[in-house]
Design a protein around this motif. Sequence first.
Motif, PDB file in Angstrom:
ATOM      1  N   ALA A 182       0.835  -1.200   0.000  1.00  0.00           N
ATOM      2  CA  ALA A 182       0.000   0.000   0.000  1.00  0.00           C
ATOM      3  C   ALA A 182       0.867   1.245   0.000  1.00  0.00           C
ATOM      4  CB  ALA A 182      -0.931   0.021   1.214  1.00  0.00           C
ATOM      5  N   GLY A 183       0.427   2.218  -0.770  1.00  0.00           N
ATOM      6  CA  GLY A 183       1.009   3.546  -0.727  1.00  0.00           C
ATOM      7  C   GLY A 183       0.048   4.485  -0.015  1.00  0.00           C
ATOM      8  N   LEU A 184       0.585   5.331   0.848  1.00  0.00           N
ATOM      9  CA  LEU A 184      -0.216   6.305   1.587  1.00  0.00           C
ATOM     10  C   LEU A 184       0.309   7.702   1.297  1.00  0.00           C
ATOM     11  CD1 LEU A 184       0.367   3.630   3.590  1.00  0.00           C
ATOM     12  CD2 LEU A 184      -1.247   4.870   5.030  1.00  0.00           C
ATOM     13  N   TRP A 185      -0.618   8.629   1.073  1.00  0.00           N
ATOM     14  CA  TRP A 185      -0.256  10.025   0.842  1.00  0.00           C
ATOM     15  C   TRP A 185      -1.175  10.930   1.637  1.00  0.00           C
ATOM     16  CZ3 TRP A 185      -0.308   6.428  -3.070  1.00  0.00           C
ATOM     17  CH2 TRP A 185       0.863   6.277  -3.834  1.00  0.00           C
ATOM     18  N   ASN A 186      -0.601  11.852   2.374  1.00  0.00           N
ATOM     19  CA  ASN A 186      -1.399  12.881   3.028  1.00  0.00           C
ATOM     20  C   ASN A 186      -1.647  14.024   2.058  1.00  0.00           C
ATOM     21  OD1 ASN A 186      -1.804  11.847   5.695  1.00  0.00           O
ATOM     22  ND2 ASN A 186       0.376  12.189   6.078  1.00  0.00           N
ATOM     23  N   SER A 187      -2.882  14.506   2.030  1.00  0.00           N
ATOM     24  CA  SER A 187      -3.220  15.566   1.091  1.00  0.00           C
ATOM     25  C   SER A 187      -2.437  16.830   1.421  1.00  0.00           C
ATOM     26  CB  SER A 187      -4.728  15.832   1.094  1.00  0.00           C
ATOM     27  OG  SER A 187      -5.168  16.235   2.375  1.00  0.00           O
ATOM     28  N   ASP A 188      -2.310  17.655   0.431  1.00  0.00           N
ATOM     29  CA  ASP A 188      -1.371  18.758   0.431  1.00  0.00           C
ATOM     30  C   ASP A 188      -2.006  20.023   1.006  1.00  0.00           C
ATOM     31  OD1 ASP A 188       0.554  20.613  -0.176  1.00  0.00           O
ATOM     32  OD2 ASP A 188       0.741  20.049  -2.280  1.00  0.00           O
ATOM     33  N   GLU A 189      -1.445  20.543   2.102  1.00  0.00           N
ATOM     34  CA  GLU A 189      -1.942  21.790   2.674  1.00  0.00           C
ATOM     35  C   GLU A 189      -1.831  22.962   1.705  1.00  0.00           C
ATOM     36  OE1 GLU A 189      -0.719  19.603   6.549  1.00  0.00           O
ATOM     37  OE2 GLU A 189      -0.069  19.643   4.468  1.00  0.00           O
ATOM     38  N   LEU A 190      -0.934  22.846   0.727  1.00  0.00           N
ATOM     39  CA  LEU A 190      -0.784  23.925  -0.251  1.00  0.00           C
ATOM     40  C   LEU A 190      -2.075  24.169  -1.020  1.00  0.00           C
ATOM     41  CD1 LEU A 190       2.741  23.059  -1.684  1.00  0.00           C
ATOM     42  CD2 LEU A 190       2.170  24.928  -0.127  1.00  0.00           C
ATOM     43  N   GLN A 191      -2.821  23.110  -1.292  1.00  0.00           N
ATOM     44  CA  GLN A 191      -4.098  23.287  -1.989  1.00  0.00           C
ATOM     45  C   GLN A 191      -5.098  24.040  -1.115  1.00  0.00           C
ATOM     46  OE1 GLN A 191      -5.496  19.695  -4.175  1.00  0.00           O
ATOM     47  NE2 GLN A 191      -3.650  18.804  -3.303  1.00  0.00           N
ATOM     48  N   TRP A 192      -5.113  23.707   0.178  1.00  0.00           N
ATOM     49  CA  TRP A 192      -6.010  24.412   1.100  1.00  0.00           C
ATOM     50  C   TRP A 192      -5.634  25.884   1.193  1.00  0.00           C
ATOM     51  CZ3 TRP A 192      -5.373  26.955   5.799  1.00  0.00           C
ATOM     52  CH2 TRP A 192      -6.546  27.196   6.537  1.00  0.00           C
ATOM     53  N   ILE A 193      -4.332  26.163   1.249  1.00  0.00           N
ATOM     54  CA  ILE A 193      -3.871  27.548   1.278  1.00  0.00           C
ATOM     55  C   ILE A 193      -4.330  28.285   0.031  1.00  0.00           C
ATOM     56  CG2 ILE A 193      -1.819  29.018   1.159  1.00  0.00           C
ATOM     57  CD1 ILE A 193      -0.406  26.932   2.910  1.00  0.00           C
ATOM     58  N   ALA A 194      -4.184  27.638  -1.119  1.00  0.00           N
ATOM     59  CA  ALA A 194      -4.601  28.273  -2.369  1.00  0.00           C
ATOM     60  C   ALA A 194      -6.084  28.615  -2.343  1.00  0.00           C
ATOM     61  CB  ALA A 194      -4.276  27.362  -3.556  1.00  0.00           C
ATOM     62  N   GLN A 195      -6.888  27.730  -1.765  1.00  0.00           N
ATOM     63  CA  GLN A 195      -8.326  28.002  -1.668  1.00  0.00           C
ATOM     64  C   GLN A 195      -8.600  29.174  -0.726  1.00  0.00           C
ATOM     65  OE1 GLN A 195     -10.068  24.295  -0.463  1.00  0.00           O
ATOM     66  NE2 GLN A 195      -9.544  23.252  -2.373  1.00  0.00           N
ATOM     67  N   GLU A 197      -8.279  24.618  11.719  1.00  0.00           N
ATOM     68  CA  GLU A 197      -8.181  23.234  11.266  1.00  0.00           C
ATOM     69  C   GLU A 197      -8.031  23.184   9.749  1.00  0.00           C
ATOM     70  OE1 GLU A 197     -11.462  19.930  11.051  1.00  0.00           O
ATOM     71  OE2 GLU A 197     -10.491  19.818  13.028  1.00  0.00           O
ATOM     72  N   VAL A 198      -7.059  22.411   9.293  1.00  0.00           N
ATOM     73  CA  VAL A 198      -6.891  22.138   7.867  1.00  0.00           C
ATOM     74  C   VAL A 198      -7.480  20.750   7.606  1.00  0.00           C
ATOM     75  CG1 VAL A 198      -5.251  21.822   5.980  1.00  0.00           C
ATOM     76  CG2 VAL A 198      -4.814  23.545   7.740  1.00  0.00           C
TER      77      VAL A 198
END
Length: 244
Positions: free
Chosen positions: A131-144, A231-232
């Motif tokens: 399994a590969g695991l990736w945490n979503s990118d806070e950069l996208q939240w910042i952009a929003q 919260e992000v």
Amino acid sequence: MDFGEAQSVFGANAREYALHRPGYPPEAVAWAIGLDHPARVLDLGAGTGKLTAALLAAGHEVVAVEPDPAMLAELSAAHAGVPALVGSAERIPLPDSDVDAVLAGQVLHWVDGERAYPEVARVLRPGGAVAGLWNSDELQWIAQVLNEEDAAGKDAAGEDARWEGYFPDRLFTDESHRSFANPRRHTVDSLVSTIATYSALLRLPEPERARRLASTRAALTDALGADREFEVPSRTHVIRARRR
């Protein structure tokens, strides 16, 4: 940038990575392994031990493999009893059929699949999970938050990521994908410290990196306030398959 280059970049910032990168939720780890009993698990590309910590908390036996000695030093300092071996996805220093599962956090997008996946299959027991695991990118939240197209680039868990066809079907079967809530509490300072560890920032020339981080900090402070905690709503994406 290939896996070796990425690890050298991260290794130079191993302490910051250990301090600021997110961990993995128990539900994501449990689903990735897919067993209802303790297992022997390889944490591949283990870095500073973020995934190792979650595996140990769930009661699993862990062996960690990581190419960068600086990252391994951080892992060993945090988890002294875990075997920590220098190696890579393309050259795993374990015997055949040695583990019940292979998990890789924030790693598989860097590997040479033609060499790595036969190695993963070799060390897995029949029917074992990869399994590969990736945490979503806070950069996208910042952009929003800032109403921008892109705050500083995207990483492997971006909206454009593909969650199928990752593992070659000649070696693996039953590929599937799920995502799990993994929210994080942040201040502006802690969020900027986290994004400072992303490869999109680490590989920039230092003046440009400092400029972008300062610009992001100023914009977030203006939008959210200097001292307020928020919260992000991050998620952990998991893609899993089983050895044939």
